[in-house]
Design an enzyme around this catalytic site. Sequence first.
Site, PDB file in Angstrom:
ATOM      1  CG  HIS A 157      -5.682 -13.741  67.207  1.00 26.64           C
ATOM      2  ND1 HIS A 157      -7.029 -13.615  66.973  1.00 26.64           N
ATOM      3  CD2 HIS A 157      -5.319 -12.647  67.907  1.00 26.64           C
ATOM      4  CE1 HIS A 157      -7.454 -12.479  67.519  1.00 26.64           C
ATOM      5  NE2 HIS A 157      -6.438 -11.874  68.083  1.00 26.64           N
ATOM      6  CG  ASP A 217      -3.496 -14.301  61.644  1.00 27.42           C
ATOM      7  OD1 ASP A 217      -3.369 -13.141  61.212  1.00 27.42           O
ATOM      8  OD2 ASP A 217      -3.824 -14.573  62.816  1.00 27.42           O
ATOM      9  CD  GLN A 244       0.568  -8.611  66.210  1.00 23.07           C
ATOM     10  OE1 GLN A 244       0.994  -7.459  66.237  1.00 23.07           O
ATOM     11  NE2 GLN A 244      -0.660  -8.914  66.573  1.00 23.07           N
ATOM     12  CE  LYS A 299      -3.992  -7.044  64.984  1.00 25.46           C
ATOM     13  NZ  LYS A 299      -4.232  -6.753  66.399  1.00 25.46           N
ATOM     14  CB  CYS A 339      -7.518 -13.194  70.882  1.00 28.20           C
ATOM     15  SG  CYS A 339      -8.588 -11.808  71.229  1.00 28.20           S
TER      16      CYS A 339
HETATM   17  N1  PLP Z   1      -4.386 -12.537  64.145  1.00 26.03           N
HETATM   18  C1  PLP Z   1      -3.472 -12.009  64.956  1.00 26.03           C
HETATM   19  C2  PLP Z   1      -2.130 -12.674  65.079  1.00 26.03           C
HETATM   20  C3  PLP Z   1      -3.757 -10.851  65.672  1.00 26.03           C
HETATM   21  O1  PLP Z   1      -2.841 -10.327  66.494  1.00 26.03           O
HETATM   22  C4  PLP Z   1      -5.030 -10.260  65.520  1.00 26.03           C
HETATM   23  C5  PLP Z   1      -5.406  -9.067  66.318  1.00 26.03           C
HETATM   24  O2  PLP Z   1      -5.005  -8.942  67.462  1.00 26.03           O
HETATM   25  C6  PLP Z   1      -5.943 -10.851  64.642  1.00 26.03           C
HETATM   26  C7  PLP Z   1      -5.583 -11.985  63.976  1.00 26.03           C
HETATM   27  C8  PLP Z   1      -7.292 -10.280  64.423  1.00 26.03           C
HETATM   28  O3  PLP Z   1      -7.188  -9.081  63.774  1.00 26.03           O
HETATM   29  P1  PLP Z   1      -8.485  -8.122  63.631  1.00 26.03           P
HETATM   30  O4  PLP Z   1      -9.002  -7.948  65.020  1.00 26.03           O
HETATM   31  O5  PLP Z   1      -7.903  -6.880  63.083  1.00 26.03           O
HETATM   32  O6  PLP Z   1      -9.427  -8.792  62.721  1.00 26.03           O
END
Ligand code: PLP
Length: 414
Positions: A129, A207, A210, A233, A372
């Site tokens: 992401h 990260d 998800q 999430k 993203c």
């Molecule tokens: N990483 C992943 C895999 C995501 O799906 C997301 C959000 O879509 C993020 C990071 C970013 O999360 P946040 O927008 O809650 O900071």
Amino acid sequence: MAVPTQVKLDARRLRADFPIFGEQIHSKPLAYLDSASSAQKPRQVLDAMREFYETSYANVHRGVYTLAVRSDERYEAARETARGFVNASSPREIIFTRGATEGLNLVAYAWGLANLGPGDVVLVTELDHHSNFVPWQFIAQRTGAAFRVLPIDDAGELQLDALDEMSASGTVKVVACNFVSNTLGTINPVERLAGWAHDQGAILVVDAAQAAPHVVVDVQALGCDFLALSSHKLCGPTGAGVLWGRRELLEAMPPFNLGGSMIRSVSAAKTTWNELPYKFEAGTPAIGEVVGMAEAMSYISAAGLDAIARHEHELLEHALDRLSEVPGITLYGPSPERRAGIVSFNLDGIHPHDVAQVLDWEGVAVRAGHHCTQPLMTKLGVAATTRASFYVYSIPEEVDRLVAGLHKVKRSLG
Ligand code: PLP
């Protein structure tokens, strides 16, 4: 001896906890297939936040009066819940953030600026992401480190056999990857990446935005060094998240945000930092949101992360089966056993935004776009996909309505 049976998730019972499903969208019941973007909130989380604000709210770590102490206790109890949720060895390793993005930026800035330089390699993956990709790209540029991207294969899985070639261009200092891909659902082999990273003398930054809502996240079993997740999430409110880090790394790092609460003493000559975790929690935190996040962690833990993963897997198999009936569909991502409950697809000659628009008229909420993950879109050779994603409250009828909606899309736009 009785054979233990796997507890099955009762999605219909859980669904009744979510007031949003009482809403009609274009006079139709809501089919919410966008949980990978953000999950809906159960009454238990909404009630916990309301009860906290009505009975226990004050700023934290500042007051000695009864209400302030009550608020402190709830905030620190939430830290203990979060510690248990990721199986950290100490609550001092739990930093409350505004979400995964802030947690990943915190590591990139605070650890990266202090530890990276020319000759070093920062390695991310094609599945990442932008929240994990862009901060490392930026910090690599700032420090003169090389920025490398581990490719995926045609199935959407990381090409682990390319790892050694990645390390040929310098000393790998950081490997950053997601645990579960938000676009393809791929579940990445975090333990193997941790082993490889540590063999290089590098840290592994995970990260888990998800992953945390859908699978058990155990930082000790994963063997990673930092891990970030978002509350929203996993059925919690927006504006809260957790960064877990190994204590010795957090102790050695300079702070990220500077201001109130994160200091021990301040003078014109010298400022010193507070102990962990407060060194990384500058300013008034998202107190009510952290309380809500802890309630959400308890809620999904009570449902059972393993049961959630099995439930989503069943929905995924049903979805892949039914979607493959739709003429002109391209489905992306690895085989069902290698992924979480996320399906990305395209319909021949129809833009994903148009697909999502027509589906909305049917009450079906899906995401359309690059999610993203533009480097991944480039790899797939598309600008965007349509994505359906499942959670604890998702039921097979929603998948069937998605498929019926896609037939309608084909009839009206195909
Ligand atoms: N990483 C992943 C895999 C995501 O799906 C997301 C959000 O879509 C993020 C990071 C970013 O999360 P946040 O927008 O809650 O900071």
